[in-house]
Design a protein around this motif. Structure first.
Motif, short mmCIF file in Angstrom:
data_model
loop_
_atom_site.label_atom_id
_atom_site.label_comp_id
_atom_site.label_asym_id
_atom_site.label_seq_id
_atom_site.Cartn_x
_atom_site.Cartn_y
_atom_site.Cartn_z
N THR A 78 0.85 -1.18 0.00
CA THR A 78 0.00 0.00 0.00
C THR A 78 0.89 1.24 0.00
O THR A 78 2.11 1.15 0.12
CB THR A 78 -0.93 0.02 1.23
N THR A 79 0.28 2.38 -0.13
CA THR A 79 1.03 3.64 -0.16
C THR A 79 1.76 3.86 1.17
O THR A 79 1.20 3.63 2.24
CB THR A 79 0.07 4.82 -0.43
N ASN A 80 2.99 4.29 1.09
CA ASN A 80 3.76 4.64 2.29
C ASN A 80 3.18 5.93 2.88
O ASN A 80 3.23 6.99 2.25
CB ASN A 80 5.23 4.84 1.93
N VAL A 81 2.62 5.84 4.07
CA VAL A 81 1.92 6.98 4.67
C VAL A 81 2.58 7.37 5.98
O VAL A 81 3.37 6.62 6.56
CB VAL A 81 0.42 6.66 4.90
N GLN A 82 2.21 8.55 6.47
CA GLN A 82 2.76 9.04 7.73
C GLN A 82 2.09 8.37 8.93
O GLN A 82 2.76 7.98 9.89
CB GLN A 82 2.56 10.56 7.83
N VAL A 83 0.76 8.24 8.88
CA VAL A 83 -0.02 7.68 9.99
C VAL A 83 -0.68 6.40 9.52
O VAL A 83 -1.46 6.42 8.55
CB VAL A 83 -1.09 8.68 10.48
N GLN A 84 -0.39 5.29 10.17
CA GLN A 84 -1.01 4.04 9.79
C GLN A 84 -2.53 4.14 9.95
O GLN A 84 -3.03 4.59 10.96
CB GLN A 84 -0.48 2.89 10.65
N GLY A 85 -3.27 3.71 8.91
CA GLY A 85 -4.71 3.79 8.94
C GLY A 85 -5.25 5.08 8.35
O GLY A 85 -6.47 5.23 8.24
N VAL A 86 -4.36 5.99 7.98
CA VAL A 86 -4.77 7.25 7.34
C VAL A 86 -4.11 7.26 5.96
O VAL A 86 -2.92 7.59 5.83
CB VAL A 86 -4.36 8.49 8.16
N ASP A 87 -4.87 6.89 4.94
CA ASP A 87 -4.31 6.77 3.60
C ASP A 87 -4.10 8.15 2.99
O ASP A 87 -4.80 9.11 3.34
CB ASP A 87 -5.24 5.94 2.71
N GLU A 88 -3.13 8.23 2.08
CA GLU A 88 -2.80 9.49 1.42
C GLU A 88 -2.98 9.36 -0.09
O GLU A 88 -2.71 8.30 -0.67
CB GLU A 88 -1.37 9.91 1.77
N LEU A 89 -3.44 10.43 -0.69
CA LEU A 89 -3.62 10.47 -2.13
C LEU A 89 -2.30 10.20 -2.83
O LEU A 89 -1.26 10.75 -2.45
CB LEU A 89 -4.15 11.84 -2.54
N ASP A 90 -2.33 9.37 -3.87
CA ASP A 90 -1.10 9.10 -4.61
C ASP A 90 -1.44 8.75 -6.05
O ASP A 90 -2.60 8.51 -6.39
CB ASP A 90 -0.31 7.97 -3.95
N MET A 91 -0.41 8.70 -6.87
CA MET A 91 -0.58 8.48 -8.31
C MET A 91 -0.82 7.02 -8.66
O MET A 91 -1.25 6.69 -9.77
CB MET A 91 0.64 8.97 -9.08
#
Length: 596
Positions: A78-91
């Motif tokens: 999955t997308t590498n995010v800052q906060v686990q469980g809070v997904d971030e917009l990505d390409m």
């Protein structure tokens, strides 16, 4: 008797002067405007909104409007995010079978697994999403079960008068941020369901469970007049009700409308809200709060009050997130400015904020704030004269990298928010711009040393004595998007492998674009492979499906076996056909699938 007219005139003059002085004071004093009280109340009328904005302009030119899962059951990254469980917009997003790729003129859907049979599934054209045109482009994607959320920005150029520039007309532009919900239950036949529109340029977005939050921001003035924000669904647009717009009565400057869309991706229901703000800085989102930041410069006076001037101060606004409801909850401020979103972190209800107070003559600071954004405690005086290069919070501990000549890595204990303290410090050459935790005591730093790309492995099991266990220093002319974009980093915790896109040149000055595969373990870090792909355009993301690694870009996807690093598949699916008049055009801009 003869003195009576003169006396009357003097009394009248004094009354007029008094009235003028009172009127001026009412205009100049924010607290005397008859505004609603509270941290972030709503306006009571459109006149009140326009009056508020008029008194808080910052001198900008009036010609400027604004600038700016798993469906298959396969293991997948999955997308590498800052906060686990809070997904971030990505390409790039994947469900473990299909890969969805945001391109300049649409979304490519690839049947990615198995890689040997990789093939195009469909193309969601920009014209299908928003009507297309050269002034529309995809910002990124979210994927939740069978719903693909596609965020698109559009620009409409307009002519406006400009008395300031002494021109009859000047060119400006209006931005619109649009979220398109697409049903991808059949990835070969995607279907656009709904479009949500907000005026302004894209500011940020997150997804928490079934709920997505999208923010846009636009300059509040156009051609010398307040230009109201516009929202709508499926092209049915309307101006926002002024009495629903929140604002900060204490703000000395407020120049922009901030629109927030809360979306339930399961039901397709959406809710808009709007605030008047000064232009926002980095955003941070926890599981139940969204934090807005704004930087301004102030000058302290002898009596302790603050005037506009020199010292950087960051205002923070906390918005409570509860499904479709986004509610102002608190406001506070800290000294200094933020580096990026990693400068903020929430832990057990406490917001921790890392700031720097100046460029070359400042210091680094750490501030802890309660849910009301009242200050609990601070740590000041860190690394005088140096600037912050990276920050990472891990539970009750913060890791801070500053830089001037060497790279101090500070380990800071935050277990007692009222009295944070430095536990340990490590000084090494170079600096890290991104810190990635690989375990509870292993931290990889990605940065530079003497102009070369550098990876460092830190062991912080003893916080009072952090150790640089190992390093990788690439030859000259290596560069990676991961230096400034954390979403370009992929870590596979099954094998302890780190994947980074990189660009370099060989001895003949040939451009090489590759994926660096780095093994991370207790003993050190090892460069296992440099997997070279044919030239790509734009950003690259790494995706893992089962035992296959994919390098995904806006123009092609390449696949390798993780067991042997053998290339096992490739698909080129988009090119700029510009001068090729004989080529088939599929949508604006000429997106075509090409057999590799």
């Amino acid at each position: 008797m003869s003195d009576a007219p003169l006396l009357n005139r003097l009394v009248a003059t004094a009354i007029v002067a008094l009235l003028v002085a009172v009127s001026v004071a009412m205009v100049l004093t924010p607290h005397s405007e008859g505004l609603p009280e509270g941290d972030l109340p709503a306006f009571t009328s459109e006149w009140q909104l326009r009056s508020y904005l008029s008194s808080r302009q910052d001198g900008r030119w009036t010609t400027a409007l604004t600038d700016e899962a798993a469906g298959s059951g396969n293991y997948h990254s999955t997308t590498n995010v800052q906060v686990q469980g809070v997904d971030e917009l990505d390409m790039v997003k994947t469900d473990g079978e299909f890969i969805y790729v945001a391109g300049s003129q649409g979304v490519m859907v690839l049947k990615a697994s198995p890689a040997q049979d990789m093939a195009p599934a469909s193309l969601i054209n920009i014209t299908d999403l928003v009507g297309g045109g050269p002034d529309a482009w995809v910002m990124g994607l979210f994927l939740k079960d069978d719903i693909l959320a596609v965020v698109v920005c559009t620009i409409n150029f307009v002519d406006v008068r400009s008395d300031i520039l002494s021109m009859n007309e000047a060119m400006a532009y209006e931005e619109m941020t649009i979220c398109c919900l697409v049903n991808v239950s059949d990835p070969c036949a995607p279907n656009v369901l709904t479009r949500f529109h907000m005026s302004g340029g894209f500011l940020g977005s997150r997804m928490i469970g079934d709920h997505m939050y999208l923010l846009s921001e636009r300059y509040a003035w156009s051609d010398g007049e307040v230009s109201m924000p516009v929202i709508g669904v499926d092209g049915e647009l309307e101006e926002t009700d002024p009495c629903s717009i929140r604002f900060d009565p204490q703000a000395q400057e407020a120049n922009a409308f901030l629109n927030i869309l809360a979306l339930d991706l399961d039901s397709g229901e959406g809710n808009f809200s709007t605030m008047v703000v000064n232009f926002c800085g980095p955003l941070y989102v926890s599981h139940d709060s969204l934090y807005l930041t704004n930087l301004r410069h102030v000058r302290p006076t002898d009596d302790g009050s603050i005037l506009d001037g020199y010292r950087p101060m960051t205002t923070i606004i906390r918005l409570s997130l509860d499904g479709l409801h986004v509610t102002p909850a608190a406001k506070g401020q800290v000294s200094g400015f933020l580096l990026n979103q990693f400068s903020l972190d929430e832990h057990q209800g406490v917001l921790r904020v890392a700031t720097c107070t100046g460029w070359g003559d400042g210091e680094s600071q750490l501030h802890c704030l309660d849910p009301d954004l009242d200050l609990l405690g601070s740590l000041t005086g860190l690394a005088p004269g140096e600037s912050i290069k990276s920050v990472r919070f891990m539970g009750p501990v913060m890791y801070l990298v500053t830089f001037l000549v060497t790279d101090p890595l500070f380990v800071i204990d935050l277990s007692e928010p009222s009295s944070p303290q430095v536990l340990g410090e490590l000084i090494i050459p170079g600096f890290s711009t991104y810190l990635h935790p690989c375990s509870d005591h292993l931290l990889v730093g990605l940065g530079m040393e003497d102009g070369d790309l550098k990876l460092s492995l830190f062991n912080v099991s003893d916080p009072r004595s952090p150790v640089e266990v190992d390093t990788i220093l690439t030859p000259a002319y290596y560069w990676s998007e991961a230096l400034w974009e954390h979403k370009a980093v992929l870590y596979d915790d099954r094998s302890g492998s780190l994947f980074l896109p990189a660009t370099t040149y060989d001895q003949t000055d040939r451009l090489r674009q590759l994926i660096m595969v780095v093994q991370v373990d207790e003993g050190g870090i090892t460069l296992l492979a440099e997997l070279e792909a044919d030239n790509w355009t734009g950003s690259a993301r790494c995706v893992i499906i089962e035992s296959t690694l994919y390098a995904v870009t806006g123009t092609r996807t390449t696949a390798w076996s993780l067991d042997t690093f053998e290339r096992i598949g490739e698909m080129a699916y988009m090119e700029d056909i510009g001068d090729r008049s004989d080529a088939p055009v599929i949508g604006a801009g000429g997106a075509v699938f090409i057999e590799a």
